[in-house]
Structures are given as C-alpha cells and as structure tokens.
Design an enzyme around this catalytic site. Structure first.
Site, short mmCIF file in Angstrom:
data_model
loop_
_atom_site.label_atom_id
_atom_site.label_comp_id
_atom_site.label_asym_id
_atom_site.label_seq_id
_atom_site.Cartn_x
_atom_site.Cartn_y
_atom_site.Cartn_z
N GLY A 60 52.45 75.96 -111.85
CA GLY A 60 53.24 75.12 -112.73
C GLY A 60 54.67 75.61 -112.80
N ASP A 61 55.16 75.78 -114.03
CA ASP A 61 56.54 76.26 -114.21
C ASP A 61 56.55 77.70 -114.71
OD1 ASP A 61 55.43 75.71 -116.66
OD2 ASP A 61 57.25 74.85 -117.53
N GLU A 62 55.52 78.46 -114.36
CA GLU A 62 55.42 79.85 -114.82
C GLU A 62 55.60 80.81 -113.66
OE1 GLU A 62 52.51 82.73 -117.51
OE2 GLU A 62 51.80 80.77 -116.83
#
Length: 250
Positions: A161-163
C-alpha cells in the site's frame, strides 16, 4: 589395408577435424557416409558411430544450455518476487528477512538498530480523485525521495500500500531521528504528477532496539504503535516509541 579404405579414412578424418573445429555443415557430410554404397562398410559403420556420438553430445549441450537458461530465469523470477514491482524496493517478505538478520546481528554484536515506518497521509484521496495510475506514480516518486533521505546507512523497503519501512543499522539515535525529520520535510513538498501537482504528508513511527525489544516481531510492533500514535496526534509528524511506565506499587 587397401587404398580405397585408406582414402575413405583420410576423408573421414578431415570431416571429423572440421566438425571438431565447429563446422556444423560437415556433420551432414559425416552422415552421408553412412548411406553411400561406395564407402567401405567398415568406414561407413565408423562414421555412423562417430555421428551418433556427436549428436548425443549436441543433445547434452542443448539440455545443459536449456538448464542454465532455466536456472537464470528462475533466479531472476525469485529476485523479482522479492522486489516490489512498482518501486523496485524490497517487498515485505524480503524486508522482514533483512530485519530478522539485522536483529540477530545486533543481538550478537551489541550494536544499535532502529526501525522506522512511514505511512502516507491521505493517500487514498489521491487514488479516489486522480485514479490508481496517479497513486502508483505518487508512490514511485515517494520511494525516490525516501532513498535520498535514507542514503547509504538505511535499508528501505515497501511493506505494501502506502507504507514504507526503513532499517537503520548501527546508527546513533539522534542521526536516525534527523533522518526521520528529513523524510517528513521531503514528503511535504508537492509532487508533480502527470495529472497535476499533489501534496501529501506522512506519519512516521520509529522504534529502537532495546533489551526487551530485540526480536523482529516486537520491533515491528513497536514501530507500528509509534506510527499510529503519530497519526492520532494529527499526522504529518514523527513519533518515537516509548514503553509505558507503570508506577511501582507502594
């Protein structure tokens, strides 16, 4: 031995020499011997046996070449499977493997270790308004900025994801915290996407290895707790994990 046999053997020897030097066209000449009635039977039989050996050798070489190609293809596929295809960074599986090795090394040598988690704030808004292609473009640009901030001392990965995650090995705590602030500052700057400029920020959580937090799972959990605390405190900030202190009973 008759002159006919001698001539046939000399001719056969020349053909074999040419084949040995890599002249594949001469292999056909070799097999023509086996069906030529003018060639003495013993020479024709010898030519057939040599031709069979050459064919078997070529088959083995072909199989070996195919095996080598398969091994390289498998190696490449395994390498790609351990890398995030969008950013080229180590994916979660590879990063957790690196984290495990780093924790074991730090425990053995008594060196410092810090794990930093970086989660983009309001990344979903970019996906919802500009589409997933813009979101992927943003993630790739974020990865590039993170590389600049982390530099050589850090190991950067994308957990999904955005991690993102950063592993700092044997680095002073103040240097790690400065790197975290540099990450926040870098990600605050607008990103120029194909569909226009967008601005995001990040919530960063960092956990340092300690006697009671030296295992990979514990370090990862502590960094995750710190990252979510940064979000709860208003996002766009860094939070350092600190264990809860409970008063001693009187």
């Amino acid at each position: 031995m008759s002159e006919e046999y001698r001539a046939a053997l000399r001719d056969l020897a020349r053909i074999i020499k040419d084949v040995a030097w890599g002249d594949s066209e001469r292999v056909r000449d070799l097999f023509r011997y086996t069906g030529d009635p003018s060639v003495p039977p013993l020479v024709a039989e010898l030519a057939e046996q040599i031709g069979t050996i050459i064919v078997q050798k070529e088959v083995r070489e072909f199989r070996l070449e195919s095996l080598i190609e398969d091994l390289f293809a498998t190696r490449k596929a395994l390498a790609l499977a351990r890398r995030d295809p969008l950013t080229g960074l180590p994916n979660r599986a590879m990063f957790e493997e690196l984290l495990g090795k780093a924790c074991a090394s730090a425990l053995e040598h008594g060196t410092g270790l810090a794990l930093m988690l970086v989660d983009l704030d309001k990344f979903k808004d970019v996906n919802d308004t500009l589409g997933h292609a813009a979101g992927d473009e943003l993630l790739a640009l974020c990865a590039a900025r993170l590389r600049e901030c982390v530099g050589e001392p850090g190991i950067l990965g994308r957990l999904g994801g955005d991690e993102f995650a950063v592993l700092f090995v044997d680095q002073r705590e103040d240097e790690t915290l400065r790197a975290g602030e540099a990450i926040l500052e870098s990600l605050r700057r607008p990103f120029a996407l194909k569909d226009g400029d967008v601005s995001v920020s990040a919530s960063v959580g960092v956990a340092f290895r300690s006697p009671d937090a030296s295992a990979p799972a514990r370090l990862l959990k502590n960094a995750d707790v710190a990252m979510y605390r940064a979000k709860a405190e208003g996002r766009n900030r860094l939070w350092r994990y600190r264990p809860l202190a409970f008063p001693n009973p009187s």
